[in-house]
Design an enzyme around this catalytic site. Sequence first.
Site, PDB file in Angstrom:
ATOM      1  N   GLN A 173      68.347  22.373  28.929  1.00 51.47           N
ATOM      2  CA  GLN A 173      67.902  23.024  30.157  1.00 51.47           C
ATOM      3  C   GLN A 173      68.127  22.050  31.297  1.00 51.47           C
ATOM      4  OE1 GLN A 173      66.467  26.152  30.073  1.00 51.47           O
ATOM      5  NE2 GLN A 173      65.734  26.398  32.173  1.00 51.47           N
ATOM      6  N   ASN A 205      60.044  25.739  26.833  1.00 50.07           N
ATOM      7  CA  ASN A 205      60.649  26.829  27.599  1.00 50.07           C
ATOM      8  C   ASN A 205      59.912  28.154  27.364  1.00 50.07           C
ATOM      9  OD1 ASN A 205      62.630  28.361  29.175  1.00 50.07           O
ATOM     10  ND2 ASN A 205      63.830  26.502  29.044  1.00 50.07           N
ATOM     11  N   ARG A 206      60.564  29.264  27.722  1.00 50.04           N
ATOM     12  CA  ARG A 206      59.827  30.526  27.817  1.00 50.04           C
ATOM     13  C   ARG A 206      59.899  31.389  26.558  1.00 50.04           C
ATOM     14  NH1 ARG A 206      61.473  28.956  32.796  1.00 50.04           N
ATOM     15  NH2 ARG A 206      59.924  29.201  34.427  1.00 50.04           N
ATOM     16  N   GLU A 212      66.417  18.877  29.633  1.00 42.73           N
ATOM     17  CA  GLU A 212      65.530  19.105  28.492  1.00 42.73           C
ATOM     18  C   GLU A 212      66.343  19.599  27.304  1.00 42.73           C
ATOM     19  OE1 GLU A 212      62.540  21.938  30.195  1.00 42.73           O
ATOM     20  OE2 GLU A 212      63.473  21.226  32.028  1.00 42.73           O
ATOM     21  N   ASP A 272      68.244  26.371  36.862  1.00 40.69           N
ATOM     22  CA  ASP A 272      67.087  26.385  35.968  1.00 40.69           C
ATOM     23  C   ASP A 272      67.496  27.210  34.753  1.00 40.69           C
ATOM     24  OD1 ASP A 272      64.637  26.168  34.835  1.00 40.69           O
ATOM     25  OD2 ASP A 272      63.505  27.150  36.432  1.00 40.69           O
ATOM     26  N   HIS A 295      56.413  26.652  28.015  1.00 43.78           N
ATOM     27  CA  HIS A 295      56.125  25.293  27.538  1.00 43.78           C
ATOM     28  C   HIS A 295      54.862  25.201  26.668  1.00 43.78           C
ATOM     29  CE1 HIS A 295      59.549  24.002  29.663  1.00 43.78           C
ATOM     30  NE2 HIS A 295      59.019  23.740  30.840  1.00 43.78           N
ATOM     31  N   HIS A 300      59.924  16.381  29.098  1.00 42.11           N
ATOM     32  CA  HIS A 300      60.089  16.975  30.424  1.00 42.11           C
ATOM     33  C   HIS A 300      60.128  15.915  31.530  1.00 42.11           C
ATOM     34  CE1 HIS A 300      59.875  20.103  33.457  1.00 42.11           C
ATOM     35  NE2 HIS A 300      59.855  21.026  32.506  1.00 42.11           N
ATOM     36  N   SER A 301      60.867  14.825  31.299  1.00 41.03           N
ATOM     37  CA  SER A 301      60.986  13.805  32.349  1.00 41.03           C
ATOM     38  C   SER A 301      61.826  14.320  33.506  1.00 41.03           C
ATOM     39  CB  SER A 301      61.624  12.536  31.782  1.00 41.03           C
ATOM     40  OG  SER A 301      60.695  11.863  30.961  1.00 41.03           O
ATOM     41  N   TYR A 302      61.402  13.963  34.718  1.00 40.15           N
ATOM     42  CA  TYR A 302      62.137  14.296  35.942  1.00 40.15           C
ATOM     43  C   TYR A 302      62.847  13.029  36.391  1.00 40.15           C
ATOM     44  CZ  TYR A 302      59.362  18.585  36.848  1.00 40.15           C
ATOM     45  OH  TYR A 302      58.765  19.812  36.800  1.00 40.15           O
TER      46      TYR A 302
HETATM   47  C1  GAL Z   1      61.092  23.787  33.687  1.00 40.66           C
HETATM   48  C2  GAL Z   1      61.316  25.263  33.801  1.00 40.66           C
HETATM   49  C3  GAL Z   1      61.112  25.650  35.247  1.00 40.66           C
HETATM   50  C4  GAL Z   1      59.736  25.211  35.727  1.00 40.66           C
HETATM   51  C5  GAL Z   1      59.497  23.758  35.390  1.00 40.66           C
HETATM   52  C6  GAL Z   1      58.103  23.324  35.682  1.00 40.66           C
HETATM   53  O1  GAL Z   1      61.324  23.364  32.397  1.00 40.66           O
HETATM   54  O2  GAL Z   1      62.614  25.606  33.360  1.00 40.66           O
HETATM   55  O3  GAL Z   1      61.292  27.032  35.432  1.00 40.66           O
HETATM   56  O4  GAL Z   1      58.774  26.034  35.143  1.00 40.66           O
HETATM   57  O5  GAL Z   1      59.757  23.518  34.047  1.00 40.66           O
HETATM   58  O6  GAL Z   1      57.785  23.504  37.016  1.00 40.66           O
END
Ligand code: GAL
Length: 375
Positions: free
Chosen positions: A312, A110-111, A340, A275, A136, A205-207
Amino acid sequence: MGVRDVLKRIVGGVALAAVSIIAEAKTTVTSQPFGKMPDGTPVEIYSLSDGAFEARIATYGGVVVSLKTPDRSGKTVDVVLGFDDLDGYVANFNGSADAYFGAVIGRYANRIAHGSFTLDGHKYSLPLNNGANTLHGGPHGFNNVVWKAKPVANGVELSYLSKDGEAGYPGNLTATVRYTLVKGDLRIEYSATADKNTIVNLTNHSYFNLAGQGDILNHQLTLYASRFTPVDAGLIPTGELKAVESTAFDFRKATAVGSRINADDAQLHLGRGYDHNWVLDSGSGKLVEAAELYDPSSGRLLKVLTDQPGIQFYSGNFLDGSIKGKGGKPDGLHAALCLETQHFPDSPNHPDFPSAELKPGQRYHTVTVYSFSTR
Ligand code: GAL
């Protein structure tokens, strides 16, 4: 008994121990080449198969490349976004539309606001890769390196030495990520030690799209969290822990992801959807259920267990069809979502948030389980 006989017995015992570890393992673990990095470094892909379920993990970025799970009638599909080959990942992870598909994220998931934080009176500056902020781990995060791998019972253990100063972070950090798959439970165990005070926050960071196609707006989500961390325009937490009660952020009861995603809510506008980091009610450091995701069409159910303080929920808002994923298919808006598990974003700049510091002599150790079944 002579020395020889004693030795024979010990050696026999060791051999027996090895046999019994393998006999206990229910999952077959195999590996094969997955291609080469632009500099020639070979990358492997490990397949973990426990019969009904199969996960494939690449040594590049520790990426979960595919995750095959059955629906309520036994039909299996891949429930994660990604690419067909290594080149797809390398190009995306080094491009401007980095989606971090399936990857291990570190050193700091994250940020971090302005890529800057202070530790022991020393100010550290990280390379920026998300507007004015670092996201990240920065442009050369743990998703963008090749990990060492060894097979373990039911899975694979990845390890990576991030050197002092690498990507801007202090201290040599030795990280290991152990993936195992048993009866539909993909368990991820993260560990790290450092030789200087540093910060660490690892995640995956699995979708997920439990239908394996379409979008996730009809997926029903439960988040065991009464508060979330609102953000500013750069998606940096303001510091407030806001109650979800009476907001579009209340997922304490299973709710379709799409039912309020277009509500006229300032936080939803800032995130272009969801998000945000939810503050998990457990907060106990114990491995407990944090989230549940259910796809009514297929019956697939994903339970997320973690010992982390936050999660997240990202509803795939930046997916716009420009990334061509598996089979060359464009990944459109809300094609998948991420859950996440993590420390809160920008924790190093929020003394009130749970600390993400790691000191020499301590061991960072955290577990997240993605548990698949059907209903
Ligand atoms: C997520 C983040 C989003 C975006 C994404 C990647 O973890 O919270 O803002 O950056 O990753 O596209």
